[in-house]
Design an enzyme around this catalytic site. Sequence first.
Site, short mmCIF file in Angstrom:
data_model
loop_
_atom_site.label_atom_id
_atom_site.label_comp_id
_atom_site.label_asym_id
_atom_site.label_seq_id
_atom_site.Cartn_x
_atom_site.Cartn_y
_atom_site.Cartn_z
N ASN A 10 44.76 44.59 39.98
CA ASN A 10 45.32 44.82 41.32
C ASN A 10 46.45 43.83 41.52
OD1 ASN A 10 45.85 45.18 44.01
ND2 ASN A 10 43.83 44.52 44.74
N TRP A 11 47.67 44.31 41.39
CA TRP A 11 48.84 43.42 41.45
C TRP A 11 49.24 43.11 42.90
CZ3 TRP A 11 52.10 46.01 36.91
CH2 TRP A 11 51.35 45.88 35.73
N LYS A 12 48.57 43.74 43.83
CA LYS A 12 48.76 43.47 45.27
C LYS A 12 50.25 43.52 45.63
CE LYS A 12 44.41 41.02 45.29
NZ LYS A 12 43.52 40.05 45.93
N HIS A 97 40.00 48.25 50.12
CA HIS A 97 40.01 46.84 49.72
C HIS A 97 39.82 45.97 50.97
CE1 HIS A 97 41.31 42.99 48.19
NE2 HIS A 97 41.12 43.47 46.98
N GLU A 99 41.15 43.33 51.90
CA GLU A 99 42.39 42.86 52.52
C GLU A 99 42.95 43.91 53.47
OE1 GLU A 99 44.44 41.80 48.93
OE2 GLU A 99 43.14 40.06 48.66
N GLU A 169 32.80 43.77 45.61
CA GLU A 169 33.69 42.62 45.75
C GLU A 169 33.26 41.77 46.93
OE1 GLU A 169 37.71 43.02 43.86
OE2 GLU A 169 37.91 44.00 45.79
N GLY A 175 39.98 35.89 45.65
CA GLY A 175 41.09 34.95 45.77
C GLY A 175 40.67 33.52 46.06
N SER A 216 37.64 36.72 41.91
CA SER A 216 37.93 35.52 41.11
C SER A 216 37.53 35.66 39.64
CB SER A 216 37.26 34.29 41.73
OG SER A 216 37.87 34.00 42.97
N GLY A 237 42.28 40.48 40.51
CA GLY A 237 43.47 40.25 41.32
C GLY A 237 44.35 39.22 40.65
N GLY A 238 44.25 37.98 41.11
CA GLY A 238 45.13 36.89 40.66
C GLY A 238 45.34 36.82 39.15
P1 PGA Z 1 40.95 38.01 42.82
O1 PGA Z 1 41.16 39.37 43.61
O2 PGA Z 1 40.65 38.36 41.39
O3 PGA Z 1 42.25 37.27 42.97
O4 PGA Z 1 39.79 37.29 43.46
C1 PGA Z 1 40.26 40.41 43.44
C2 PGA Z 1 40.62 41.54 44.33
O5 PGA Z 1 41.34 41.35 45.32
O6 PGA Z 1 40.22 42.66 44.09
#
Ligand code: PGA
Length: 260
Positions: A10-12, A97, A99, A169, A175, A216, A237-238
């Site tokens: 997930n490159w957000k 998600h 977010e 999640e 994050g 994470s 994500g990250g």
């Molecule tokens: P993260 O993000 O790996 O940076 O914790 C995961 C996600 O948002 O799905």
Amino acid sequence: MPKNRYIVGNWKMNLDYDQTVALATALMNMASTLPPDLEVIACPSPLYLDRVRTTLKQSAIKLGGQNVFWEDKGPFTGEYSAPMLRDLGVSYVIVGHSERRQHLHETDRMVAGKVSACLRNGLVPIVCIGETFEHRRQGKRNAVVADQLRLALGEQMISPNNRVIVAYEPIWAIGSGQACAPDEAAEAGYAIRSQLFELFSEQLVMNNMALIYGGSVDGQIAAQYVDGQIFSGVLVGGASHRADSFSAVIQSIANLSSSS
Ligand code: PGA
């Protein structure tokens, strides 16, 4: 659960055009070394989907959306639909998600509408559910995720041609650099799977649904979540935003034997 394993990147809203193309090119270069049961799904900004598709075209890397609208067409300024994503070669879509639930006030009802848009258009929804730190502290984790799951999937007509991925999640792990311990994640995963068996036939759950973990995840720990019993993949994500850290995650899971 199906035998495939999944790594969703997930490159957000983090990479600009050049960074996106560079990362897609790095993925493309490693694609031929990946085992056939491992599906790597890149989810760039929707603005760059077409460009990433061009880069990944010759590879087995799949394209994913980060969002979708619940209607297929109409006066919804700024939104984009499942048929539009499909036109761009997208096959998976991250839905609900945390977010988006937090910053865009996406409700369980909207999430259900988006899941349904994916299913009727032949896209695979990656449905994100998870509890806050406070829910966890109060021992409400299983109840919270069961509710989210029921509201997102309970009313869906899921045909034998559809596939659904559920991403557990925990919000506090996203994050934060503090992943949920694998045993704790498996415990939640077990509860989610039991709930899936309550909502759908065993055959549908086993053949058409998969459960993955996100929060994470990096190359050091990713493989610990992919036991093939509860979780069959990870949502990253990250660590998916740079070629070195994303390929560390991919390699760690590719190195697991496909029977594990
Ligand atoms: P993260 O993000 O790996 O940076 O914790 C995961 C996600 O948002 O799905």
